[in-house]
Structure formats: structure tokens, C-alpha cells
Design an enzyme around this catalytic site. Structure first.
Site, PDB file in Angstrom:
ATOM      1  N   HIS A 184     -10.214  -5.857   4.738  1.00 45.28           N
ATOM      2  CA  HIS A 184      -8.783  -5.893   4.425  1.00 45.28           C
ATOM      3  C   HIS A 184      -8.453  -7.219   3.741  1.00 45.28           C
ATOM      4  O   HIS A 184      -8.936  -8.271   4.165  1.00 45.28           O
ATOM      5  CB  HIS A 184      -7.965  -5.726   5.705  1.00 45.28           C
ATOM      6  N   HIS A 243       0.838  -1.199   0.000  1.00 51.22           N
ATOM      7  CA  HIS A 243       0.000   0.000   0.000  1.00 51.22           C
ATOM      8  C   HIS A 243       0.871   1.247   0.000  1.00 51.22           C
ATOM      9  O   HIS A 243       0.884   2.013   0.970  1.00 51.22           O
ATOM     10  CB  HIS A 243      -0.951  -0.018   1.201  1.00 51.22           C
ATOM     11  N   SER A 273       4.791  -0.333   4.985  1.00 56.58           N
ATOM     12  CA  SER A 273       4.948  -0.356   3.532  1.00 56.58           C
ATOM     13  C   SER A 273       5.615   0.914   3.007  1.00 56.58           C
ATOM     14  O   SER A 273       5.510   1.241   1.832  1.00 56.58           O
ATOM     15  CB  SER A 273       3.574  -0.568   2.878  1.00 56.58           C
ATOM     16  N   SER A 318      -2.865   2.774   3.346  1.00 55.32           N
ATOM     17  CA  SER A 318      -2.188   1.722   4.121  1.00 55.32           C
ATOM     18  C   SER A 318      -2.824   1.621   5.503  1.00 55.32           C
ATOM     19  O   SER A 318      -2.778   2.561   6.302  1.00 55.32           O
ATOM     20  CB  SER A 318      -0.698   2.060   4.233  1.00 55.32           C
ATOM     21  N   GLU A 339      -5.939  -9.160   3.801  1.00 50.21           N
ATOM     22  CA  GLU A 339      -5.378 -10.215   4.674  1.00 50.21           C
ATOM     23  C   GLU A 339      -6.502 -10.949   5.410  1.00 50.21           C
ATOM     24  O   GLU A 339      -6.494 -12.175   5.543  1.00 50.21           O
ATOM     25  CB  GLU A 339      -4.405  -9.598   5.690  1.00 50.21           C
ATOM     26  N   ASN A 354      -2.003  -0.204   8.107  1.00 45.47           N
ATOM     27  CA  ASN A 354      -1.117  -0.182   9.277  1.00 45.47           C
ATOM     28  C   ASN A 354      -0.579   1.223   9.536  1.00 45.47           C
ATOM     29  O   ASN A 354      -0.381   1.615  10.682  1.00 45.47           O
ATOM     30  CB  ASN A 354      -0.018  -1.251   9.158  1.00 45.47           C
TER      31      ASN A 354
END
Ligand code: F3S
Length: 290
Positions: A125, A39, A263, A219, A127, A221
Site C-alpha cells: 500500500h 481509490h 474514498s 480501495s 501509505e 479501506n
């Protein structure tokens, strides 16, 4: 103050290395990542310049696309996608982070043992979407409610969740214990690099008068780091590149801290730090100095 645990995590660095090595070491052939590899738009652009395009679905690979290679990003993909690639003879270069793989295999084996698997994380998301698929219909997002009559329950987490969220969710399940529930297992699938990064971010935010969090706007995170920082230091800004820094932010500010999402490549962090030094005349110190 610049975070010592900011920027590429192990899994993202591994995925980016796999992609660049793949272009370097292979004969020219169509190469794609399934979704953006990370991302971070600047890194995605770099990959595109190297000839690695982005597709959103395997269906975009038609008959006329030669002998394509598809790179799986660190978040992983749903089980069915790997199966489809295999069936269609599409070569896969799997850069799923080993920590994400571990979470997927925990979910898969729990499903085989008859557990209802509660997944803590952001439902949309990639994941989490992939994790849910490994539950073969027995995994669901934890929404705070436990259905009656379930006998065996397990909880896993998206790798980037704060540990506090997992503790809270596990307590919520325990509080809703009913007579039917015979077993409840919690698997800490949070990646250590996430915890370390978030702890350092909080520590920096406590010491800084202004906090800059660098990373892709999309992103998750990085967004979470910005949230953590903002909850401690309201003067927190989430930026993608140095050009988004506003010199007005620095007026009357003594200590500025910089951290970055998993990222964000080092070169972007370095440019942000250099621009701050240029605008403030300040000096650089690494770490929160605990
Ligand atoms: Fe892997 Fe942790 Fe990064 S799960 S992709 S090393 S944040």
C-alpha cells in the site's frame, strides 16, 4: 440502515478539496496527482475532466510539460519523492492527511533514536511504502518474526488497520521477547475515523440481513470494511456504483445496511441508497441505532 460514518473521511475530503481549489484558483497550467488522488474511479474521472491528470512517477514530467504542479494524495509519498520534486523545481501541493504525516514523523524520529521500527500494514500500500521510507532503512514490515539481538523496537500501524490487528501484533512481539530486547514501544497510529467506521460497520452487519459496502474495487479501506461485514453477515456485497446492485439480492430480505469506504463520495452513496429504496420500496434510517 445507512451508516452515519460512511463515505469521505476528513483526510480524503481535504485532499479532494485541495485538488479542486487548486484548479479553480490557479492560472491554467499542467496539474497532476501522483497516483490516483483517491481509490475511487468516479472521482478520478471528475478530476480528469477538470484538467487534473494522473502520473505514476515524477519521471513522467519531462521538459515540455510547462510549469507543472503535482498534488500529493492523502496516503503521502516516500521521502525521496519529495526530495526529487524539490531538486527538479516541481511545485508540490501536499495533501497528505495530517494523521498520515503524524505517523511519518513518528517513524522518522524513532529511526533517529536508533529503534527498529515494525510497521503493521499492507506492504504494497502506498501509505505503507511512504511510512517505510521515513525509517531510513530502519523500518520493516511486521511479518510475525523478530530478529535476534535487536535492543530497541517500536511498532506503528498503517492508519486504516483494525485496532484488533495492532493489539494482536503487539502481543506477538511481547511473546517473542528475548533477553536482548530492552525496550518495546507501541504507537497507535490508527486513525480514529477508521476505528469509528469499522465499529459502525460491524454493528450494522450484526443487525442487517444484507450488507452493501460501497467503494472503489481497489480501495483497501473499503475492502477491509467488506471483510469485517462479511465475517459477521456472509450476505455482504462490495460494489462501486448503484448499477452493480442486483435486485435478486433483496428477495426475502428485511433489513439492508449500507456503508462506504473513506474514498466514496456522498453522491455515490446517495445513488446506491436511492436505487435500493426504488427496488425494495423500503424506508431509510441512519445509523446502527445503538
Ligand atoms: Fe486520514 Fe484517516 Fe482518512 S488517516 S486519510 S482521515 S482514514
Amino acid at each position: 440502515m445507512v451508516a452515519t460514518h460512511g463515505g469521505f473521511c476528513f483526510g480524503v475530503k481535504r485532499a479532494v478539496d485541495i485538488a479542486f481549489k487548486a484548479v479553480k484558483n490557479s492560472e491554467p497550467r499542467p496539474m497532476f496527482t501522483l497516483g490516483p488522488l483517491i481509490h475511487n474511479p468516479q472521482v478520478v474521472e471528475q478530476l480528469e475532466r477538470e484538467g487534473i491528470g494522473v502520473i505514476q512517477s515524477l519521471s513522467e514530467i519531462g521538459g515540455g510539460k510547462g510549469d507543472p504542479v503535482v498534488i500529493i494524495r492523502s496516503h503521502g509519498v516516500p521521502k525521496g519523492t519529495l526530495k526529487e520534486a524539490k531538486e527538479r523545481g516541481i511545485e508540490i501541493l501536499d495533501a497528505t492527511c495530517p494523521f498520515v504525516k503524524r505517523a511519518q514523523s513518528i517513524v522518522e524520529s524513532l529511526a533517529g533514536e536508533g529503534y527498529l521500527i515494525l510497521v503493521l500494514g499492507d506492504e504494497f500500500h502506498p501509505e505503507v511504502q511512504a511510512l517505510l521510507s521515513y525509517g531510513d532503512g530502519n523500518a520493516t514490515i511486521w511479518d510475525g518474526t523478530l530478529s535476534q539481538g535487536v535492543k530497541k523496537v517500536a511498532m506503528v500501524s498503517q492508519t486504516t488497520q483494525p485496532l484488533e490487528n495492532l493489539k494482536r501484533a503487539a502481543r506477538e512481539v511481547v511473546e517473542s521477547l528475548s533477553r536482548d530486547l530492552a525496550e518495546f514501544r507501541v504507537f497507535n497510529t490508527i486513525c480514529e475515523s477508521t476505528t469509528t467506521r469499522q465499529n459502525e460497520c460491524a454493528s450494522l452487519a450484526r443487525k442487517a440481513d444484507l450488507m452493501i459496502v460501497v467503494g472503489g474495487a481497489n480501495s483497501a479501506n473499503t475492502g477491509r470494511l467488506a471483510e469485517i461485514a462479511r465475517s459477521i453477515q456472509p450476505r455482504t456485497y462490495h460494489i462501486e456504483t448503484e448499477d452493480q446492485l442486483d435486485p435478486g439480492w433483496f428477495e426475502g430480505i428485511k433489513r439492508i445496511a449500507v456503508t462506504a469506504g473513506a474514498s466514496t463520495p456522498d453522491w455515490i452513496i446517495e445513488r446506491v441508497v436511492a436505487r435500493i429504496v426504488e427496488k425494495t420500496g423500503g424506508s431509510i434510517r441512519y445509523g446502527a441505532g445503538n
